[in-house]
Enzyme design. Structure first.
Site, PDB file in Angstrom:
ATOM      1  NE  ARG A   1     -62.039 -19.602  86.209  1.00  0.00           N
ATOM      2  CZ  ARG A   1     -62.996 -18.680  86.408  1.00  0.00           C
ATOM      3  NH1 ARG A   1     -63.122 -18.098  87.586  1.00  0.00           N
ATOM      4  NH2 ARG A   1     -63.810 -18.349  85.441  1.00  0.00           N
TER       5      ARG A   1
ATOM      6  CE1 TYR B   1     -38.026 -27.558  91.018  1.00  0.00           C
ATOM      7  CE2 TYR B   1     -39.430 -25.686  90.540  1.00  0.00           C
ATOM      8  CZ  TYR B   1     -38.955 -26.935  90.219  1.00  0.00           C
ATOM      9  OH  TYR B   1     -39.412 -27.553  89.091  1.00  0.00           O
TER      10      TYR B   1
ATOM     11  CG  ASP C   1     -41.317 -25.407  98.206  1.00  0.00           C
ATOM     12  OD1 ASP C   1     -41.711 -26.548  98.518  1.00  0.00           O
ATOM     13  OD2 ASP C   1     -41.076 -25.055  97.034  1.00  0.00           O
TER      14      ASP C   1
ATOM     15  CE  LYS D   1     -41.345 -32.095  91.880  1.00  0.00           C
ATOM     16  NZ  LYS D   1     -40.779 -30.854  92.356  1.00  0.00           N
TER      17      LYS D   1
HETATM   18  C1  PLP Z   1     -40.830 -29.518  91.917  1.00  0.00           C
HETATM   19  C2  PLP Z   1     -40.772 -28.431  92.898  1.00  0.00           C
HETATM   20  C3  PLP Z   1     -41.524 -27.259  92.721  1.00  0.00           C
HETATM   21  C4  PLP Z   1     -42.364 -27.025  91.492  1.00  0.00           C
HETATM   22  O1  PLP Z   1     -43.450 -27.893  91.433  1.00  0.00           O
HETATM   23  P1  PLP Z   1     -44.115 -28.376  90.045  1.00  0.00           P
HETATM   24  O2  PLP Z   1     -45.187 -29.291  90.505  1.00  0.00           O
HETATM   25  O3  PLP Z   1     -43.045 -29.042  89.249  1.00  0.00           O
HETATM   26  O4  PLP Z   1     -44.629 -27.156  89.362  1.00  0.00           O
HETATM   27  C5  PLP Z   1     -41.451 -26.305  93.717  1.00  0.00           C
HETATM   28  N1  PLP Z   1     -40.679 -26.460  94.807  1.00  0.00           N
HETATM   29  C6  PLP Z   1     -39.945 -27.568  94.993  1.00  0.00           C
HETATM   30  C7  PLP Z   1     -39.104 -27.693  96.239  1.00  0.00           C
HETATM   31  C8  PLP Z   1     -39.953 -28.580  94.057  1.00  0.00           C
HETATM   32  O5  PLP Z   1     -39.204 -29.676  94.248  1.00  0.00           O
END
Ligand code: PLP
Length: 386
Positions: A50, A102, A174, A199
């Site tokens: 961890r 998001y 982000d 993604k």
């Molecule tokens: C998908 C996404 C998230 C969340 O990520 P997860 O891996 O699904 O928890 C956060 N910000 C953006 C812009 C996203 O597209």
């Protein structure tokens, strides 16, 4: 780039992805929870997975290098990464988020952090002067996405970072939609970069993951403490998958973007399409700002069909493009934000920020663009009601 002149090379060789024990060109999956120690009080490098794991550490060094930050951290999902960053704040603190963030980011603030009296306000971060006036003493951070979810709204990252610096608060970006291959917020002045590695970084729709990169030693120590304390870490196998995905990020993104530009131009002149949102086209909102801070417009497109189209029929008629949550994989995906990704945002707020029921979000994949376009054309035609 710290050790490589060009990011294409850093994607493949960055961090420390060669195994220092064997020379293996790929970091092994250190599938272990603990490590044998040599003796009491001898400060082992690795103690418990961890706290630290060599496969995860290789990924963390890699993303830190790609985003030109001080340190990187890998989490079990993008939301775990966002939760760790929001855990920097205390009760009484407030975070400004850009409209169109998001849906999950909104939800964790609205339904979880609110219970701990960490509040939020939704602001139009494209209007820098107005934003400046919203920084009250309780505001401790500004969290933006650029392009932001859905309408692909562009925020001037450097201008937001400058405002944050002026007020002594944190700027958080982000960077999921762009990746460090197309945009590096820390170079523009941001303090913290967040990714959903699920993604484009993973890139193959086969791993859920999240990453955080910080720009200072102090923030690195605080996030390391939160990561170890709250424990939402990325597993060794998933860390390996992400390192593997990142190696091809450059070539994938080049094709994603090439296809997206063609798809956006095509949709724009399509008689069945009302609106196209794509920051890579010169008449898009924020085109010039985006051009100044990113390599290009990325590969996410949103569009609205004209009123004489049945949206359910559109989704039913697609053959190649899949109806699915998520984005950034090699395969083209579409979603209906109002009922899927952004359903957790209340109807009134959705209307206010332009998430209409007719809006479609397209993550353009790396298939042959002619096949993508003919699939979209066919579904648009099938969905016509008059
Ligand atoms: C998908 C996404 C998230 C969340 O990520 P997860 O891996 O699904 O928890 C956060 N910000 C953006 C812009 C996203 O597209």
């Amino acid at each position: 780039m710290s050790s490589y002149q060009n990011i294409e090379s850093a994607l493949i060789h960055g961090g420390n992805t060669t195994d220092k024990h064997t020379g293996a060109v790929n970091v092994p999956i250190y599938q272990t929870s603990t490590y044998r120690q040599t003796g009491l009080g001898e400060n082992p490098e690795w103690e418990y997975s961890r706290t630290g794991n060599p496969t995860r550490a290789a990924l963390e060094a890699l993303i830190a290098e790609l985003e030109t930050g001080t340190a990187g951290f890998a989490f079990a999902s993008g939301m775990a990464a966002i939760t760790a960053v929001l855990s920097l704040f205390e009760s009484g603190d407030k975070v400004i988020i850009s409209s169109n963030v998001y849906g999950g980011t909104f939800r964790v603030l609205d339904k979880v952090f609110k219970n701990f009296d960490i509040t939020y306000s939704i602001e139009d971060t494209t209007d820098i002067d107005a934003l400046d006036k919203k920084i009250t003493p309780d505001v401790k951070a500004i969290l933006v996405e650029s392009p932001a979810n859905l309408l692909l709204t562009i925020t001037d990252i450097k201008a937001v970072s400058d405002i944050a610096k002026k007020h002594g608060i944190l700027s958080i970006v982000d960077n999921t939609f762009m990746t460090p291959y197309l945009q590096r917020p820390i170079e523009l002045g941001a303090d913290i970069v967040i990714h959903s590695g699920t993604k484009y970084l993973g890139g193959h729709s086969d791993v859920v993951s999240g990453l955080v990169v910080v720009n200072s030693k102090e923030l690195a120590e605080r996030i390391a403490f939160i990561q170890n304390s709250t424990g939402g870490v990325l597993a060794p196998f998933d860390s390996f998958l992400l390192i593997r995905g990142i190696k091809t990020l450059g070539v994938r993104m080049d094709r994603h973007v090439e296809n997206a530009v063609k798809a956006a131009k095509h949709l724009k002149k399509h008689s069945g399409v009302k609106n196209v949102y794509y920051p890579g086209l010169p008449d898009a909102q924020g085109y010039e700002v985006n051009k100044g801070q990113a390599k290009n417009g990325g590969a996410m497109i949103s569009f609205e069909l004209k009123e004489n189209h049945d949206i359910k029929k559109f989704f039913k008629s697609l053959r190649l493009v899949a109806l699915a949550e998520s984005l950034g994989g090699v395969e083209s995906l579409v979603c209906h934000p109002a009922s899927m990704t952004h359903a957790s945002i209340p109807y009134e707020i959705r209307q206010r920020v332009g998430i209409t029921d007719g809006l479609i979000r397209l993550s353009v994949g790396i298939e042959n663009i002619d096949d993508i376009i003919s699939d979209l054309d066919n579904a648009i035609k099938e969905s016509e009601t008059l």
